[in-house]
Every structure is written in structure tokens, then in C-alpha cells.
Write a protein that holds these residues in place. Sequence first.
Motif, PDB file in Angstrom:
ATOM      1  N   ARG A 270       0.827  -1.199   0.000  1.00  0.00           N
ATOM      2  CA  ARG A 270       0.000   0.000   0.000  1.00  0.00           C
ATOM      3  C   ARG A 270       0.867   1.257   0.000  1.00  0.00           C
ATOM      4  O   ARG A 270       0.545   2.252  -0.655  1.00  0.00           O
ATOM      5  CB  ARG A 270      -0.931  -0.020   1.211  1.00  0.00           C
ATOM      6  CG  ARG A 270      -1.960   1.100   1.226  1.00  0.00           C
ATOM      7  CD  ARG A 270      -2.832   0.995   2.465  1.00  0.00           C
ATOM      8  NE  ARG A 270      -3.614  -0.217   2.444  1.00  0.00           N
ATOM      9  CZ  ARG A 270      -4.858  -0.288   1.951  1.00  0.00           C
ATOM     10  NH1 ARG A 270      -5.410   0.784   1.419  1.00  0.00           N
ATOM     11  NH2 ARG A 270      -5.530  -1.409   1.986  1.00  0.00           N
ATOM     12  N   ARG A 273       2.145   2.141  -3.265  1.00  0.00           N
ATOM     13  CA  ARG A 273       1.079   2.546  -4.165  1.00  0.00           C
ATOM     14  C   ARG A 273       0.560   3.954  -3.860  1.00  0.00           C
ATOM     15  O   ARG A 273       0.147   4.672  -4.770  1.00  0.00           O
ATOM     16  CB  ARG A 273      -0.065   1.529  -4.076  1.00  0.00           C
ATOM     17  CG  ARG A 273      -1.099   1.662  -5.170  1.00  0.00           C
ATOM     18  CD  ARG A 273      -2.071   0.483  -5.161  1.00  0.00           C
ATOM     19  NE  ARG A 273      -2.786   0.346  -3.904  1.00  0.00           N
ATOM     20  CZ  ARG A 273      -2.631  -0.666  -3.062  1.00  0.00           C
ATOM     21  NH1 ARG A 273      -1.790  -1.626  -3.339  1.00  0.00           N
ATOM     22  NH2 ARG A 273      -3.307  -0.729  -1.934  1.00  0.00           N
ATOM     23  N   GLN A 274       0.602   4.372  -2.580  1.00  0.00           N
ATOM     24  CA  GLN A 274      -0.066   5.619  -2.234  1.00  0.00           C
ATOM     25  C   GLN A 274       0.827   6.655  -1.550  1.00  0.00           C
ATOM     26  O   GLN A 274       0.347   7.733  -1.213  1.00  0.00           O
ATOM     27  CB  GLN A 274      -1.282   5.332  -1.347  1.00  0.00           C
ATOM     28  CG  GLN A 274      -0.955   4.746   0.016  1.00  0.00           C
ATOM     29  CD  GLN A 274      -2.214   4.364   0.791  1.00  0.00           C
ATOM     30  OE1 GLN A 274      -3.280   4.196   0.221  1.00  0.00           O
ATOM     31  NE2 GLN A 274      -2.084   4.242   2.103  1.00  0.00           N
ATOM     32  N   ARG A 275       2.105   6.371  -1.356  1.00  0.00           N
ATOM     33  CA  ARG A 275       2.973   7.408  -0.785  1.00  0.00           C
ATOM     34  C   ARG A 275       3.095   8.578  -1.762  1.00  0.00           C
ATOM     35  O   ARG A 275       3.361   8.385  -2.950  1.00  0.00           O
ATOM     36  CB  ARG A 275       4.351   6.833  -0.483  1.00  0.00           C
ATOM     37  CG  ARG A 275       4.460   6.170   0.865  1.00  0.00           C
ATOM     38  CD  ARG A 275       4.627   7.128   2.026  1.00  0.00           C
ATOM     39  NE  ARG A 275       5.952   7.694   2.071  1.00  0.00           N
ATOM     40  CZ  ARG A 275       6.958   7.211   2.794  1.00  0.00           C
ATOM     41  NH1 ARG A 275       6.793   6.143   3.527  1.00  0.00           N
ATOM     42  NH2 ARG A 275       8.128   7.830   2.787  1.00  0.00           N
ATOM     43  N   GLY A 446      -1.149   6.942   4.428  1.00  0.00           N
ATOM     44  CA  GLY A 446      -2.597   7.093   4.586  1.00  0.00           C
ATOM     45  C   GLY A 446      -3.155   5.982   5.434  1.00  0.00           C
ATOM     46  O   GLY A 446      -2.431   5.293   6.155  1.00  0.00           O
TER      47      GLY A 446
END
Length: 448
Positions: A270, A273-275, A446
Amino acid sequence: MLRRLLTSAPAMAVTAVIVLATALVTPAAVQGQPAPRRLSLAELVTAVGQHNLQLRAAAFEVAIAEAQLAQARGGRSPQVTLTGSYSTGQQRPGTLVTIPNPPGPDITFTVPGPDSDQVLLRVGIQYQLYTGGRVEAQIALAEANVRGAQAVLARVTQQVVFSTQQAYLQALLARERVAASRQTLEQAEESLRVARARVQAGVAPGFDELQAEVAVARALQEVVQTRSGARNADASLNALLNQRLDAPLDLTDTLDPRPVPGTLAAATERALRQRPEIAELQARIEATRASIALAASGGQPTVVAGVGYDVSGTPSVNSGAWSATLSLTLSLFDGGITRARIREAELRLQQLRVQELQTRQGIELDVLQAWIALEQAAGELAASSKALEQGREAARIAQVRYETGVSTLLEVLSAQATLAQIEGGMASARFVQNIARIRLLLAVGGAL
């Protein structure tokens, strides 16, 4: 007599300390004092997000990038121009004209001179039919810059939120330390009451009462210190809220441990993918690719079509005419500038790809370290919970043993001091678990 002096003199001194410390730890009632502001962690984060200068600066960068994108997209539209001028000069005299008239007198009249006022008005429309990809590259570059600015804003937001959460948790920890110090004070006061009763009954030496009074004084000192720490923590929160530093606060959240679902592998995936750092680098890579196309467009021809309408003459007499143009521009030789620009952009692209690999490795390490810290915090919290149960039971047994005359007051005071340390450690363990959790959230980029 000597015994009374040994017991009464320290007792009076300790009583003075108790009165002074009680005055320090008990806030005086002030007429008109505002009620404490109830504040949750979510409310604090929202309020800080609205006033934080670092966030505002990052938001301006996004707005600037969007304005630059609008400028780049304007290159696709036709350009309409209006040009006008008005000039005047010295008025020339008229020409005298005489026409012979044999039957009678000659006919004479004056032909006026040319009008010195001149008017010129031009309306033109130009449209770039072909730019060799320059406009498209400029738009792609501006779009990538917008995404990069948005990624930076997201990263700054996460950092500000983490700092805000940390300050709130520190204030909660300071409150738990105040509560623990007050509980220790209550235990010390109870031990003092029991010691005085036993001394008065003649079943315990006067030294027990003196030891108990010293323990109360130390407990009071700890209360004063922890309250000062709580006031400092509240001042930090008030500074974040841009309000009076001494404004009272009522924190509605607690340090209750919050579980973290999932696995390390899922958290790492994750994060990659989202940093926002990944999104920022990808935007920079896209911008560099666009800059390669922009540099290459310097060697391509440019075709521009134009239509114009001109009005010229004097204010009283003028005429108009339209015109159309089609122009082609091609740079035959620029000294190698275009080739060097392309080479520079290609090297920068390779550099960014290496930086992307480094960033991904760094993110994986951040997540791993945060996960290990969370596991460690969970283990320490479980150990602290078990130690707290044992410490409370040991303090209770020691108190009962002393009241029944089986043990000495020193055993009671030692058990109470150990319990105070364990309770402080328990509060710290709860704080560390919460900090480890939000640090993992920051590492993931997140929610989990």
C-alpha cells in the motif's frame, strides 16, 4: 521530649510543603474564566490544517502550477489582435487655382491641402497549424507539474497531521502522568494516616510517621512537576490553534491502544502505491519526458496561418482591405543547442529513474521500521499491563501487612514507589503504541 522534636519539626516543615504544593496543583477559581474548550484529535487536525502556513504555501504552489497549465493550453487557441493608431501633423496650406474666363472675370478658388490626420486600424487572427509538438509538450509538462505540486501538498499535509497528532498525544500523556501522580499522592497520604495512627497507638516508631511525611512531600513534588508538563503540552496545542497559550482545554480522546489491521507485506504494498513521494517522482518523470519532446520540437517546422483586415486613411475618408498569410519557419542550424537540450533531458530522466528506485527502497525501509516499532510497542504494552496488575497487588499486600504489624512502613513505601514507576511506564507504553501507530500510517501514506 526529643522524640516530639524529631517528629514535630519535620511534620511542620512537611505540612508547609503540603500547603504550598496544594496551592500550586489546585487551580484557583477565577470569576469569568472561560469554560475549557472541548477538543478532539480530529478537530485539532482540521483546525491546524486551516491555519498552517506550510500547508498554505504548498497550496499556492498547486494554484501556480494550475495557472501555468492554463497558459500552456492557451497555445492551442487562435490569437486575436487589434491594433490601432492615430497620427496628426502640421496642416498644409491649400492650393490657389485660377481658371481663365474670357467672357468675364477669371474663376479663382482654393483646393484644400491634404488632411494631416491619419487613422490606421488592423484586426488580425493567427492560428498555429503545426508547431512540431511544442504546444503539446508544453501542456504535458504543465500537467505533470500540477500533479507534482499536488503530491507535494499531500506529503506536507501528512507531515503536518503527524506533528499535530503527536502534540495531541503528548498532551494526553501529560494528563495521564498528572492522574498517576495524584494517585500516588493519595496512596502516600493514606500511608501517612495509617502510620500516625500506629505511632499514636504506640505500636510503631515515630520514624514511620516521618518517613510517611517525606513520601507525601515527594508525591506532592511529582504532582507539581507533572502539572507543569501538562500546562506546557496545552500551551503547544494552543499555539497550533492560534489562540491564547493559557486557554483551558478539555481533550476528549484517550491513549487507549488502537489495533492496526493487516500484515507487513500488505502495508508495504500500500505504501508503494499511495505514498506521495512516489506520485511526486512519477510526475517529475512525466515532466522530464515532456521536456524531451519540447526540446525536440526546436528542430521541427512551425506553420502559422493568419487573416487580417486593415482600415486606413483619414477620419473622413478611409478604405479597408483584408489579407491572408501562411508562414512556415524552420531552423536549419542552431549550433547544436537543440541536440544538447535533448541530451540534458534524457540524462535527467535516467537520474530520476534511479531516484525512484532509491525512494522505493527508502519507503520499504520506513514501513519495516515502523512495523517493528509497533510490534515492540505492543509487546511493551502487554508487559506493562501485567506488571501493573502485579504492582497494584504488591502495594495492597504491603499495606495490609503493615496495618497488621507484620512488616515495616519501608516495605509499603517501597511497594508504592515501584507501583508509581509502573503506572508511569504504563502511560508511556500507551503513548508509544499510539505514536508507533500514527508513524506507521505516515510510512504507509494514509489509512491502512
